[in-house]
Design an enzyme around this catalytic site. Structure first.
Site: not given
Length: 265
Positions: A49-50, A52, A118, A194
């Site tokens: 993800t952004c 991790r 999220q 997105g």
């Protein structure tokens, strides 16, 4: 518990390194297959993800389980990093500590913004992709399915999600409001359509934003989002002038390269 994992997250790893470490969906499939060839008796899940990049591994045979250092070496080699560069910033866990970390991540207790909404869907997507790649079996099934159950209990039985908390919600409610008292008269540009862009737009609309333009490389997706929220979609070629014309710009693009530069203006 024959588990090991490595993590590069917002806790210890700078964003520029995390961006270089990030795996696309195609790269995740490729990396999982290559990892399975190298460690054939190991189950694996790769979460990117952004905030991790994490690799979880499990094996029924303790002697077959790769050590965290081997996982770190695999990720380093895949992205062309020097081992020393990444190992200084790597979190490595084994056994019950690795399982505990998975549960904390799924329940959004390890997030940059605790309680953000999220991460559970991202964990589930990573697990499902590993299932599709054939690298997740009984050990991963048990842990990730249980982590999902626990995360839902945390959301439903505590006050952590009493109000929707996420990076977009903080961006709108706590950061943008430091500069603007109202949004209905502001010209707002949203770059990216997105999941993050959709959530950001939802918060902007809730805050009263009326003049919102959406620019996305995929114009069809931008048009769909604009129609859904009563905004206006513009072509990607209009990015530079749209930036100049806007009072507030929110970029949620997943591009790995800069989309604007000083020379653009």
């Amino acid at each position: 518990m024959n588990w090991s994992m490595v993590s590069w997250s917002h806790h210890r790893t700078p964003i520029d390194v995390r961006e270089r470490l990030a795996f696309s969906a195609t790269q995740i499939d490729d990396a999982l297959r290559k990892f399975q060839i190298q460690f054939p008796e190991t189950e694996s899940v790769l979460l990117s993800t952004c905030n991790r990049v994490e690799m979880f591994c499990a094996s029924t045979e303790p002697e077959k389980l790769p050590a965290p250092q081997e996982l770190g070496s695999f990720v380093s080699a895949y992205h062309g990093f020097e081992r020393a560069e990444l190992f200084e910033q790597m979190t490595a866990l084994r056994g019950g500590d690795a399982i505990r970390h998975l549960f904390l991540v799924a329940a959004s207790l390890d997030s940059m913004i605790v309680g953000e909404s999220q991460v559970l869907s991202q964990v589930k997507a990573a697990y499902e992709q590993a299932c599709g790649s054939g690298t997740a079996a009984s050990l991963m099934h048990r842990a990730f399915q249980r982590a999902t159950v626990v995360a839902r209990r945390v959301a439903n039985e505590t006050e952590i999600h009493r109000r929707r908390i996420s990076v977009p919600s903080v961006a709108v409610s706590e950061i943008a409001t430091e500069f603007f008292e109202r949004f209905d008269d502001k010209r707002i540009l949203l770059i990216g359509a997105g999941e993050m862009g959709t959530e950001t737009l939802r918060y902007l609309k809730d805050a009263g934003a009326e003049k919102v333009r959406i620019i996305n490389r995929n114009s069809e997706r931008a048009n769909e989002l604009a129609q859904q929220f009563g905004a206006k979609a513009e072509p990607w070629e209009r990015l530079d002038p749209a930036i100049i014309e806007s009072d507030l710009i929110v970029s949620t693009t997943s591009s790995t390269e800069p989309i604007m530069s000083r020379r653009s203006f």
